[in-house]
Design a protein around this motif. Structure first.
Motif, PDB file in Angstrom:
ATOM      1  N   LYS A   1      -4.086  -4.890  -3.964  1.00 58.90           N
ATOM      2  CA  LYS A   1      -4.031  -3.468  -4.305  1.00 58.90           C
ATOM      3  C   LYS A   1      -5.320  -2.939  -4.920  1.00 58.90           C
ATOM      4  O   LYS A   1      -5.386  -1.782  -5.310  1.00 58.90           O
TER       5      LYS A   1
ATOM      6  N   ASN B   1      -7.080   2.348   3.814  1.00 57.53           N
ATOM      7  CA  ASN B   1      -6.777   3.765   3.928  1.00 57.53           C
ATOM      8  C   ASN B   1      -7.872   4.553   4.629  1.00 57.53           C
ATOM      9  O   ASN B   1      -7.628   5.626   5.159  1.00 57.53           O
TER      10      ASN B   1
ATOM     11  N   SER C   1     -12.168   5.877  -2.444  1.00 54.10           N
ATOM     12  CA  SER C   1     -11.364   5.674  -3.644  1.00 54.10           C
ATOM     13  C   SER C   1     -11.812   6.594  -4.773  1.00 54.10           C
ATOM     14  O   SER C   1     -12.979   6.896  -4.915  1.00 54.10           O
TER      15      SER C   1
ATOM     16  N   ASN D   1     -10.034  -2.705  -1.654  1.00 56.70           N
ATOM     17  CA  ASN D   1      -9.160  -3.024  -0.516  1.00 56.70           C
ATOM     18  C   ASN D   1      -8.391  -1.793  -0.059  1.00 56.70           C
ATOM     19  O   ASN D   1      -8.180  -1.583   1.130  1.00 56.70           O
ATOM     20  N   TRP D   2      -7.960  -0.985  -1.014  1.00 51.55           N
ATOM     21  CA  TRP D   2      -7.260   0.254  -0.686  1.00 51.55           C
ATOM     22  C   TRP D   2      -8.153   1.136   0.181  1.00 51.55           C
ATOM     23  O   TRP D   2      -7.722   1.718   1.173  1.00 51.55           O
ATOM     24  N   GLU D   3      -9.417   1.205  -0.196  1.00 49.35           N
ATOM     25  CA  GLU D   3     -10.378   2.032   0.536  1.00 49.35           C
ATOM     26  C   GLU D   3     -10.531   1.529   1.971  1.00 49.35           C
ATOM     27  O   GLU D   3     -10.567   2.318   2.913  1.00 49.35           O
TER      28      GLU D   3
ATOM     29  N   TYR E   1       0.795  -1.228   0.000  1.00 50.79           N
ATOM     30  CA  TYR E   1       0.000   0.000   0.000  1.00 50.79           C
ATOM     31  C   TYR E   1       0.829   1.280   0.000  1.00 50.79           C
ATOM     32  O   TYR E   1       0.293   2.354  -0.221  1.00 50.79           O
TER      33      TYR E   1
END
Length: 172
Positions: A93, A102, A106, A97-99, A23
């Motif tokens: 990634k 983090n 997104s 999943n990033w959302e 990430y």
């Protein structure tokens, strides 16, 4: 060989290094690591989990292993280990999943059918090919017949993968 991992049986330092590598920012709390491990276990197949756990030494007391050591354990080539690893990283990634990791909405979730192709997160080559083919918006792209897409001039595997990934990730 285990194919899931929890904070309890994890080598936190190795998990943190892997998560930060995926990430690109520093993980400061166990809550972030737990979220990463939840995503890890939910998103990846058993083989992908097992390869990353073994190769990166994510279990308590384990150390990172080379491609050669991994190929011996899993009975496949080093290239296959590399491909499994890359596929797993790609899944981890994903914007969804990033959302989760983090805690930030997104960029992709703000897209609509009327969003112009030039404003999309696509390779420049993909954008140019679509523009030259009179595909101006996401709606145009989604309405295009698959056989017409494959007839586009200068289409190659990189563009196909790029567009395929983009369509899958936008979830419209």
């Amino acid at each position: 060989m285990i194919s899931t991992i929890t904070l309890k049986n994890a080598n936190k330092d190795h998990v943190r290094l892997l998560a930060e590598g995926v990430y690109g920012f520093q993980f400061e709390s166990d809550k972030q690591l737990k979220t990463f491990l939840d995503i890890f276990n939910e998103t990846l197949t058993g083989n992908e989990c097992a390869v990353l756990i073994y190769r990166h030494g994510l279990e308590k007391g384990a150390s990172a292993k080379s491609l050669f050591e991994s190929q011996e354990v899993f009975g496949v080539t080093r290239e296959m280990i590399r491909q499994i690893e890359n596929r797993a990283f790609f899944k981890l990634k994903s914007p969804a999943n990033w959302e989760k990791i983090n805690g930030v909405k997104s960029k992709i979730s703000t897209l609509s059918l009327d969003t112009k192709i030039v404003d999309c997160d696509l390779l420049t080559r993909s954008i140019n090919l679509l523009k030259n083919s009179k595909i101006k918006t996401i709606k145009d792209l989604l309405n295009m017949k698959l056989e017409d897409f494959f007839k586009l001039k200068s289409l190659d595997i990189a563009i196909i993968k790029d567009v395929q990934t983009f369509i899958r990730d936008i979830n419209l």
